[in-house]
Scaffold this active site. Structure first.
Site, PDB file in Angstrom:
ATOM      1  N   HIS A 293       0.833  -1.207   0.000  1.00  0.00           N
ATOM      2  CA  HIS A 293       0.000   0.000   0.000  1.00  0.00           C
ATOM      3  C   HIS A 293       0.863   1.250   0.000  1.00  0.00           C
ATOM      4  CE1 HIS A 293      -2.732  -2.937   2.302  1.00  0.00           C
ATOM      5  NE2 HIS A 293      -2.615  -3.233   1.043  1.00  0.00           N
TER       6      HIS A 293
ATOM      7  N   ARG B 138       4.365 -11.191 -10.354  1.00  0.00           N
ATOM      8  CA  ARG B 138       4.776  -9.798 -10.509  1.00  0.00           C
ATOM      9  C   ARG B 138       5.390  -9.219  -9.235  1.00  0.00           C
ATOM     10  NH1 ARG B 138      -1.179  -6.828 -10.891  1.00  0.00           N
ATOM     11  NH2 ARG B 138      -0.236  -4.979 -10.023  1.00  0.00           N
TER      12      ARG B 138
ATOM     13  N   ASN C  27      -0.362  -5.831 -16.104  1.00  0.00           N
ATOM     14  CA  ASN C  27       0.463  -6.321 -14.989  1.00  0.00           C
ATOM     15  C   ASN C  27       0.066  -7.748 -14.646  1.00  0.00           C
ATOM     16  OD1 ASN C  27       1.276  -3.659 -14.916  1.00  0.00           O
ATOM     17  ND2 ASN C  27      -0.077  -3.118 -13.219  1.00  0.00           N
ATOM     18  N   ASP C  28      -1.243  -7.940 -14.507  1.00  0.00           N
ATOM     19  CA  ASP C  28      -1.710  -9.287 -14.189  1.00  0.00           C
ATOM     20  C   ASP C  28      -1.641 -10.193 -15.406  1.00  0.00           C
ATOM     21  OD1 ASP C  28      -2.357  -9.592 -11.439  1.00  0.00           O
ATOM     22  OD2 ASP C  28      -3.879  -8.054 -11.700  1.00  0.00           O
TER      23      ASP C  28
ATOM     24  N   GLU D 144      -7.395  -9.564 -17.722  1.00  0.00           N
ATOM     25  CA  GLU D 144      -6.168  -9.755 -16.932  1.00  0.00           C
ATOM     26  C   GLU D 144      -5.770 -11.218 -16.863  1.00  0.00           C
ATOM     27  OE1 GLU D 144      -5.795  -6.715 -13.673  1.00  0.00           O
ATOM     28  OE2 GLU D 144      -7.911  -7.196 -13.455  1.00  0.00           O
TER      29      GLU D 144
ATOM     30  N   CYS E 184      -4.010  -0.675 -19.576  1.00  0.00           N
ATOM     31  CA  CYS E 184      -3.780   0.183 -18.409  1.00  0.00           C
ATOM     32  C   CYS E 184      -2.737  -0.370 -17.432  1.00  0.00           C
ATOM     33  CB  CYS E 184      -5.085   0.480 -17.684  1.00  0.00           C
ATOM     34  SG  CYS E 184      -5.841  -0.974 -16.967  1.00  0.00           S
TER      35      CYS E 184
ATOM     36  N   ARG F  55      -8.382   3.249  -9.480  1.00  0.00           N
ATOM     37  CA  ARG F  55      -8.321   2.056  -8.625  1.00  0.00           C
ATOM     38  C   ARG F  55      -9.079   2.362  -7.330  1.00  0.00           C
ATOM     39  NH1 ARG F  55      -2.605   1.709 -10.799  1.00  0.00           N
ATOM     40  NH2 ARG F  55      -2.320  -0.412 -11.560  1.00  0.00           N
TER      41      ARG F  55
END
Ligand code: PEP
Ligand code: MG
Length: 746
Positions: free
Chosen positions: A364, A640, A629-630, A606, A677, A471
């Site tokens: 986070h 990742r 990313n995923d 994803e 994205c 997000r």
């Protein structure tokens, strides 16, 4: 050897303290100290080895070994018995040093006639300073009592070193917290910064390691421990959350605070002559040394708890609160073991950089640092022990490096790099109002990714066409409790207000995997990235999803609303999720509330499975956004979050490009708008490659928009497509070499 008593030990500590009080050069003090210790311990030899740099120990003073070897004899960390003591932070006690594993004979010292050896680390809360050694002719092991006594002495030496007692003119030794140190960590957020250290939890300075009156010290400790216990009880009583894990941490605190063993050891330290705070530090130091050796994560966590508790106790004893009265420097670089997202947000954009000992790319804190565009280096081990408030520091977020107290030449080169980056940024600023159009005339829409209110000013500053990925989980992650519907609606509404005419794509909660809400119990899953996360949670427990879409509908106040669902793996999941949304729109309308003028519902692609979904899915969905990313982690089966494998496969690998092309083709067949994205959209070379393959919308962090636009405007995307095709036809594993080579020639 004479039996040593507690009063001998106290006498020795007092003498040590007197050497500190008497004005003398560092070397004189060290010489006097080795004499005192050898005499008091009844040994022929006492030597002090101090770190010259993080890898090398130097014999700095000795009683008994050959004087000529002082400042000549050096050992690497781990080398010989002395090096072993330093490496593991544990004593070595042997009746026959030459027979001991790892013994290294150093002829210049004349130590071959001494059989017994006892070495203890000179360390202070995890910071290795040196090694204290006694040796004697007689072949015998030192008693536990003697080992303990020497550890107490070493603790006092550590405090003296911390106070600069061994510094002297031109004496290159024991320069604690003064020498340059390079930390090799990992990238949390790219970017470079120069500034001054601001410790999130400042180090406590102990000015009186030796206690005159054990009874008085013991009473001080008792008062502080009682206060600590009360504080922990209060924390438990006030614990906002009923989350079992949080309560467990507090219970462990309570257990430690009431631990007899811990108290007894500190009492014994005091009886030996340490002050109450030095006793706390001594036990903290040995806990830290054990922490370094512990591989069991549960044990490590518990040792961290003990460490935290020791810090609290030290603050109570010294009166040095978290607020030490120190002023935050103008260009602060935050240094911490770890930090929560809310605390980091409190510091906000004041920070030039952040350096953490722990953390992870998806933590986070990293997410917040990214939102604030602050360079972040994670895994900078031991930096909180080494750095002092106000130290000069350079943060290289691109390489994951941190230079603490850098040499001027390093700082100079670094400044050049920052200046070049700033120059590039200002040249990007001049592109702000210009469109991202290739020389072939193809227009690419550049959107930004966001998630916090702190991101909103970037909407105008970056020249983004809108928010391509909001997000929403970040608003949940920075709070201890699930935000209420009204609160969320107000936040989403402000986001839409700030965007004005520009579209905002709200992604519903993507939690699970690396994103665990503070208010939810983490699921113990064998592989969380492939576990119960994102839309899977939303569909199985639709309460929060419903509440969230209600908040979005209300926030729209009659404006158009765009929503997408994360981690959709098949058509059925999309249809079910969309029904939840459309049902809520109908319900709101039935209740007479204003509903959005238009609702667009998209899916994030994803998982590779969705690229092969039935054509109906591509016809039904309003738009698709590739979560690269995923998608990449699942395509290559490379986590990742795992430093060992996350860079192993190239995004421009021709297999991955083939997957992207398949998605682009399928969307084109049904006229479904498509965007990308993931982080790769913000890397200029990747971005132009995606654009050449046919992607027309890219969403990225705001700071990337300038560099990506700059490159797109220089490139003929049709020609680039030919270059990529040629690379593929030639059987290349990755198109990167061909693309970069061609770009360099433009
Ligand atoms: C992605 O996976 O590419 C994505 C944009 O989502 P996140 O990084 O939040 O998982
Ligand atoms: Mg994702």
């Amino acid at each position: 050897m004479p039996e040593r008593t507690e009063s001998d030990s106290r006498k020795l500590l007092r003498r040590l303290r007197d050497t500190l009080a008497t004005p003398a050069k560092g070397q004189e003090r060290l010489d006097r100290i080795t004499r005192l210790i050898a005499h008091s311990m009844g040994t022929q030899v006492c030597s002090i080895y101090l770190f010259r740099d993080s890898e090398t120990l130097e014999l700095c003073a000795t009683e008994g070994l050959k004087a000529a070897s002082v400042h000549q004899t050096r050992l690497k960390l781990g080398e010989g018995l002395v090096g072993r003591v330093a490496r593991f932070g544990q004593p070595v006690n042997t009746g026959s040093a030459p027979a001991e594993r790892g013994f290294r004979y150093m002829p210049e010292t004349g130590e071959e006639i001494y059989s017994s050896f006892l070495g203890v680390p000179i360390q202070r809360v995890g910071e290795k300073l040196g090694v204290l050694v006694v040796q004697s002719r007689e072949a015998r092991q030192f008693s536990d009592d003697e080992v303990y006594g020497l550890e107490v002495v070493a603790m006092v030496l550590a405090e003296m070193a911390e106070l600069g007692a061994f510094l002297g003119e031109g004496e290159a030794m024991a320069r604690v917290h003064t020498r340059p140190v390079l930390f090799r960590g990992a990238t949390g957020q790219e970017g470079s910064a120069e500034g001054r250290v601001w410790l999130h939890e400042p180090r406590v300075v102990v000015t009186n390691p030796v206690g005159d009156d054990p009874e008085k010290e013991s009473a001080r400790l008792a008062v502080a421990v009682a206060e600590l216990r009360e504080a922990v009880d209060r924390m438990l009583a006030n614990a906002l959350s009923t989350d079992a894990d949080h309560l467990e941490v507090l219970e462990t605190y309570r257990m430690f605070a009431n631990s007899r063993g811990w108290m007894r050891r500190m009492e014994e330290d005091i009886a030996r002559g340490l002050s109450a705070e030095a006793a706390v530090e001594k036990e903290q130091s040995s806990a830290r040394a054990r922490l370094e050796q512990a591989s069991d994560p549960y044990l490590r966590d518990r040792l961290y708890d003990l460490d935290d508790l020791s810090n609290r106790l030290l603050r109570l004893l010294t009166g040095q609160g978290a607020d030490t009265g120190a002023e935050m420097p103008e260009n602060p670089v935050l240094v911490a073991r770890n930090i929560g997202p809310a605390e980091l947000l409190d510091y906000g954009r004041r920070l030039r950089g952040v350096v953490l000992e722990e953390g992870s790319v998806g933590s986070h804190a990293a997410i917040v640092a990214r939102a604030l565009a602050i360079p972040l280096v994670i895994h900078a081990q031991r930096i909180t022990s080494e750095a002092l408030n106000g130290d000069a520091i350079l943060v290289d977020g691109d390489q994951g490096l941190v230079h603490l107290r850098p040499e001027e030449t390093v700082a100079h080169a670094f400044r050049d790099k920052i200046a070049m980056q700033a120059e590039a940024q200002s040249s990007y600023a001049s592109l702000r109002e210009l469109p991202a159009v290739g020389t072939c005339g193809t227009h690419i829409a550049l959107f930004m990714n966001a998630g916090l209110m702190a991101d909103l000013p970037s909407l105008v500053g970056s020249g983004a066409d809108g928010v391509g990925l909001f997000r929403t989980e970040l608003q949940f992650l920075i709070r201890n409790q699930v935000p209420r519907r009204g609160e969320l609606a107000a936040i989403y509404s402000r986001v839409m207000d700030a965007a004005g005419h520009r579209p905002v794509v709200f992604r519903t909660l993507d939690i699970g995997s690396d994103k665990v809400l503070p208010s939810m119990k983490p699921q113990d899953e064998p592989n969380p990235a492939m576990g119960w996360r994102a839309i899977r949670v939303g569909l199985d427990k639709p309460g929060i999803l419903r509440m969230q879409v209600q908040a979005l509908i209300r926030a729209a106040k009659g404006r158009p609303l765009t929503v997408m669902f994360p981690f959709i793996a098949n058509r059925g999941e999309f249809l079910t999720a969309r029904k939840i949304l459309t049902d809520e729109v109908l319900r709101e309308a039935a209740q007479g509330r204003t509903v959005p003028s238009q609702v667009e519902v998209g899916a994030m692609l994803e998982t590779p499975s969705l690229a092969f979904a039935p054509q109906e899915f591509f016809d039904e969905v309003d738009f698709i956004s590739i979560g690269g990313n995923d998608l990449k982690q699942f395509f290559f089966a490379a986590d990742r979050e795992n430093e060992r494998v996350r860079r192993r496969y190239d995004t421009l690998d021709t297999s991955f490009l083939a997957l992207l092309e398949q998605i682009i083709d399928r969307c084109a067949r049904s006229d479904t708008p498509l965007s990308f994205c993931g982080e790769d959209a913000g890397r200029p070379i990747e971005a132009v490659t995606f654009a050449a393959l046919g992607l027309r919308t890219l969403s990225m962090r705001p700071a990337s928009i300038g560099p990506v636009k700059h490159l797109i405007r220089r490139v003929n995307l049709l020609d680039l497509k030919d270059v990529i095709d040629e690379a593929r036809a030639s059987g290349a594993e990755s198109a990167r070499a061909a693309v970069t080579g061609w770009l360099a020639r433009q």
